[in-house]
Design an enzyme around this catalytic site. Sequence first.
Site, PDB file in Angstrom:
ATOM      1  CE  LYS A   1       6.571  -0.236   7.545  1.00 17.50           C
ATOM      2  NZ  LYS A   1       5.445  -0.771   6.765  1.00 17.50           N
ATOM      3  CG  ASP A   2       6.377   5.358   0.676  1.00 16.94           C
ATOM      4  OD1 ASP A   2       7.433   4.691   0.835  1.00 16.94           O
ATOM      5  OD2 ASP A   2       6.268   6.209  -0.220  1.00 16.94           O
ATOM      6  CG  MET A   3       4.150  -0.273   1.009  1.00 15.41           C
ATOM      7  SD  MET A   3       2.750  -1.414   1.012  1.00 15.41           S
ATOM      8  CE  MET A   3       3.433  -2.797   0.108  1.00 15.41           C
ATOM      9  CD  GLU A   4       3.471   2.695  -3.360  1.00 14.56           C
ATOM     10  OE1 GLU A   4       3.328   3.546  -2.451  1.00 14.56           O
ATOM     11  OE2 GLU A   4       2.831   1.626  -3.399  1.00 14.56           O
TER      12      GLU A   4
ATOM     13  CG  ASP B   1      -0.995   2.523   8.873  1.00 12.97           C
ATOM     14  OD1 ASP B   1      -1.334   2.742   7.695  1.00 12.97           O
ATOM     15  OD2 ASP B   1       0.166   2.195   9.184  1.00 12.97           O
TER      16      ASP B   1
ATOM     17  CD  GLU C   1      -2.735   5.666  -1.894  1.00 12.73           C
ATOM     18  OE1 GLU C   1      -2.217   5.251  -0.854  1.00 12.73           O
ATOM     19  OE2 GLU C   1      -2.148   5.590  -3.002  1.00 12.73           O
TER      20      GLU C   1
ATOM     21  CB  THR D   1      -2.231   6.451   2.428  1.00 11.30           C
ATOM     22  OG1 THR D   1      -2.151   5.185   1.783  1.00 11.30           O
ATOM     23  CG2 THR D   1      -3.491   7.188   1.989  1.00 11.30           C
TER      24      THR D   1
HETATM   25  N1  ADE Z   1       0.662   2.935   3.447  1.00 13.07           N
HETATM   26  C1  ADE Z   1      -0.237   3.172   4.411  1.00 13.07           C
HETATM   27  N2  ADE Z   1       0.142   2.620   5.585  1.00 13.07           N
HETATM   28  C2  ADE Z   1       1.328   2.003   5.361  1.00 13.07           C
HETATM   29  C3  ADE Z   1       2.219   1.257   6.170  1.00 13.07           C
HETATM   30  N3  ADE Z   1       1.982   1.011   7.452  1.00 13.07           N
HETATM   31  N4  ADE Z   1       3.347   0.772   5.585  1.00 13.07           N
HETATM   32  C4  ADE Z   1       3.593   1.017   4.281  1.00 13.07           C
HETATM   33  N5  ADE Z   1       2.799   1.707   3.483  1.00 13.07           N
HETATM   34  C5  ADE Z   1       1.661   2.218   4.004  1.00 13.07           C
END
Ligand code: ADE
Length: 244
Positions: A172-175, A198, A13, A88
């Site tokens: 929706k992310d992870m950070e 996605d 990224e 992303t």
């Molecule tokens: N980063 C990219 N796609 C993701 C998803 N579906 N959930 C969490 N983080 C993401």
Amino acid sequence: MKRIVIVMAMGAEAAPVLERLGAVARASPPSLSFGWYVAERSGCEVVVAVNGRDPRHGVDKIGTQPAALNTYLALEQHRPDLVITAGTAGGWARAGGRIGDVYLSETHFVYHDRRIAIPGYESYGVGSYPAVRADALARVLGLRQGIVTTGNSLDETDDDRRMIAASGASVKDMEGAAVAWVAELLDVPILAVKAITDLVDAHADTVAQFEANLAMASDRLCEALVAVIDWCAPRSVDDLGGLS
Ligand code: ADE
């Protein structure tokens, strides 16, 4: 603004934006394998703090704990006027999301995988960390806006789905929420810039979508980030509209 810190999780990224900014490596805290880079853009110092690779598993340190630690150290050391959580994200077709769209944060960040049914702890689990107002910025740059929801899984469980429906999030992310939590603690205004790889509610497998679209989304992210920096650099956070 004199300085902006951009926190990013994955090397893939970050690569396009590091190249585009001509960023050079700068010393980062020892033994944490973060990658810190610095560049000058539009009269503003831009520090890109990348979470780096996990030495045991040999993959990028995605997720909330590395994001919080990297953010805390980068903000303490650099004291920026603005922090951007960039990367992303997943979106939803039902919310009008499209692969390759770039979103800015809207109003606040939340979590969707911290379910704590103990009285008083429910809203602490979900969180609510304010984002900088970015309505004008989104309008000028033609970007979308949405509430960012964070969890430590790529997929979406039924419980996540229920939490996300309740928060009204569309990114929706992870950070993001972890970065925003630290930003609020240290009183640094925060903005998210997230490119969609996605659609979580599509029939296609999330991992396959993510892998197929990571490079394209990272390029779109880079274009948007540079435009965001160019817009923000000559302005103050108050000019942007202050905190939500
Ligand atoms: N980063 C990219 N796609 C993701 C998803 N579906 N959930 C969490 N983080 C993401």
